[in-house]
Write an enzyme that holds these catalytic residues in place. Structure first.
Site, short mmCIF file in Angstrom:
data_model
loop_
_atom_site.label_atom_id
_atom_site.label_comp_id
_atom_site.label_asym_id
_atom_site.label_seq_id
_atom_site.Cartn_x
_atom_site.Cartn_y
_atom_site.Cartn_z
N HIS A 18 10.45 -4.84 2.75
CA HIS A 18 10.07 -6.19 3.18
C HIS A 18 11.24 -6.97 3.77
O HIS A 18 11.05 -7.74 4.72
CB HIS A 18 9.41 -6.93 2.01
CG HIS A 18 8.09 -6.34 1.62
ND1 HIS A 18 7.53 -6.47 0.37
CD2 HIS A 18 7.20 -5.58 2.34
CE1 HIS A 18 6.35 -5.83 0.33
NE2 HIS A 18 6.15 -5.28 1.51
N SER A 105 3.27 -6.86 2.69
CA SER A 105 3.75 -6.91 4.07
C SER A 105 2.90 -7.84 4.97
O SER A 105 3.47 -8.54 5.82
CB SER A 105 3.82 -5.51 4.67
OG SER A 105 2.61 -4.80 4.50
N GLY A 147 -6.19 3.61 9.14
CA GLY A 147 -5.15 3.08 10.03
C GLY A 147 -4.62 4.12 11.01
O GLY A 147 -4.26 3.79 12.14
N ASP A 167 2.83 2.59 6.63
CA ASP A 167 3.29 2.60 5.23
C ASP A 167 2.23 3.26 4.33
O ASP A 167 1.65 2.61 3.47
CB ASP A 167 3.55 1.13 4.82
CG ASP A 167 4.09 0.99 3.41
OD1 ASP A 167 4.64 1.96 2.88
OD2 ASP A 167 3.95 -0.12 2.85
C1 LIG Z 1 1.99 1.57 0.21
S1 LIG Z 1 0.50 0.69 0.23
C2 LIG Z 1 0.75 -0.55 1.44
C3 LIG Z 1 1.69 -1.64 1.06
C4 LIG Z 1 1.85 -2.71 2.10
N1 LIG Z 1 2.17 -2.15 3.41
C5 LIG Z 1 2.95 -3.65 1.67
O1 LIG Z 1 4.12 -3.39 1.99
O2 LIG Z 1 2.64 -4.66 1.04
C6 LIG Z 1 -0.55 1.78 1.10
C7 LIG Z 1 -1.95 1.23 1.33
O3 LIG Z 1 -2.59 2.07 2.29
C8 LIG Z 1 -3.96 2.17 1.95
N2 LIG Z 1 -4.42 3.38 2.66
C9 LIG Z 1 -4.40 4.68 2.26
N3 LIG Z 1 -4.81 5.49 3.26
C10 LIG Z 1 -5.09 4.68 4.31
C11 LIG Z 1 -5.52 4.92 5.64
N4 LIG Z 1 -5.74 6.16 6.08
N5 LIG Z 1 -5.68 3.88 6.46
C12 LIG Z 1 -5.45 2.60 6.04
N6 LIG Z 1 -5.03 2.32 4.79
C13 LIG Z 1 -4.84 3.33 3.93
C14 LIG Z 1 -3.97 2.24 0.44
O4 LIG Z 1 -5.22 1.85 -0.05
C15 LIG Z 1 -2.85 1.25 0.10
O5 LIG Z 1 -3.37 -0.04 -0.10
#
Ligand SMILES: C[S@@+](CC[C@H](N)C(=O)[O-])C[C@H]1O[C@@H](n2cnc3c(N)ncnc32)[C@H](O)[C@@H]1O
Length: 295
Positions: A18, A105, A147, A167
């Site tokens: 972050h 994020s 994503g 991420d």
């Molecule tokens: C490491 S966390 C994200 C943290 C966030 N970026 C932050 O820094 O606050 C990963 C997230 O990706 C989601 N996720 C998993 N596979 C995904 C996909 N294929 N597309 C979008 N989101 C996904 C999970 O549910 C989880 O909430």
């Protein structure tokens, strides 16, 4: 999917990621023209550090909470990037009247955007997506989708400038590493000047280095054959080859904005001193993917 970021919110890896995200956004904002912030794995946006999930591993205690204590005790002002990050966290806490919350994020990113910038957040889990939508309100486009698949839909953006944060949870570690590599190539093929920030876990340092070496062999070039600049930054709080779990946090950044690497060499050692009091880990800033010497 078992992954819930609430278990890890505010841990040392979140802090590393972050602070860097905000530094990149500040770097992009040096130019007046707007840009798109695209967060492909956005999470729920806001975490309650007091809830049962967060308390289970108490990971924020050795992340954000440790940094706050370190900077309160310090006899000199914090590096600008650390002060910026903590200032935004505190601002969001007081805005929400909730001293236990921790912004992910999307919320941190939104705080660094200007009126000419915009944000798209993608999250695949319906419950996380619903929470994210509530957390960001009308300030961003929020999609409940994969994503990796939806990324291409948003690129290139009309602004022709973007920061793409990738991420994933790395639950399926090998598959996620492959998907990340494809997403990186696809992003840079569609927008060669995109700032791309990829978070990766450091569990076994040798595996991480092999992945970076593989990426180096296939690193994309811009039109005309010019190499796309890259920056690797790592923060590890245990020896890099510990078999204990998550030893460190890594970020691979394509097209880092001007001066970000130089400034990182000032704030990252300070962040490392704060988050690794036993000094068993280390930090790294490298403007090349090639692993020439093990840190
Ligand atoms: C490491 S966390 C994200 C943290 C966030 N970026 C932050 O820094 O606050 C990963 C997230 O990706 C989601 N996720 C998993 N596979 C995904 C996909 N294929 N597309 C979008 N989101 C996904 C999970 O549910 C989880 O909430």
């Amino acid at each position: 999917m078992k992954y819930r970021h609430a278990f890890h919110a505010g841990n040392f890896a979140d802090v590393h990621k972050h602070v860097t995200l905000l530094a990149l956004l500040r770097g992009l904002a040096r130019k007046d023209t707007g840009f798109l912030l695209l967060d492909t794995h956005a999470g729920r946006g806001l975490y309650d550090l007091g809830d049962a999930d967060a308390r289970k591993g108490n990971e924020a205690a050795t992340g954000i909470t440790r940094l706050e204590a370190f900077l309160t005790d310090a006899d000199r002002p914090a590096a600008t990037e650390l002060a910026d990050y903590l200032g935004i966290v505190q601002h969001i806490r007081s805005e929400r009247r909730d001293r236990r919350c921790y912004p992910g994020s999307p919320l941190l990113g939104l705080h660094a955007l200007r009126p000419q910038d915009r944000a798209v957040f993608i999250e695949t889990q319906p419950s996380e997506h619903a929470a994210l939508r509530a957390a960001v309100g009308k300030h961003a486009t929020v999609e409940c989708a994969d994503g990796f698949l939806r990324l291409a839909n948003w690129l290139p953006p009309r602004e022709r400038r973007a920061l793409v944060l990738i991420d994933p949870p790395y639950e399926e570690t090998a598959a996620d590493f492959r998907a990340v590599q494809r997403a990186l190539n696809e992003t840079l093929r569609r927008l060669a000047n995109a700032v791309v920030m990829i978070w990766y876990p450091i569990k076994h340092g040798r595996d991480t280095d092999q992945w970076l070496e593989r990426l180096a062999l296939q690193w994309p070039t811009a039109a005309g054959g010019a190499a796309i600049p890259c920056l690797v930054t790592e923060l590890w709080v245990h020896p890099r080859d510990n078999r204990a779990g998550l030893n460190g946090s890594g970020l691979l950044i394509a097209n880092p904005p001007y001066l970000v690497a130089e400034q990182m060499r000032l704030w990252l050692p300070e962040l490392h001193r704060a988050l690794d009091p036993a000094r068993t880990g280390g930090w790294l800033v490298r403007e090349s993917l090639a692993v020439t010497s093990a840190p």
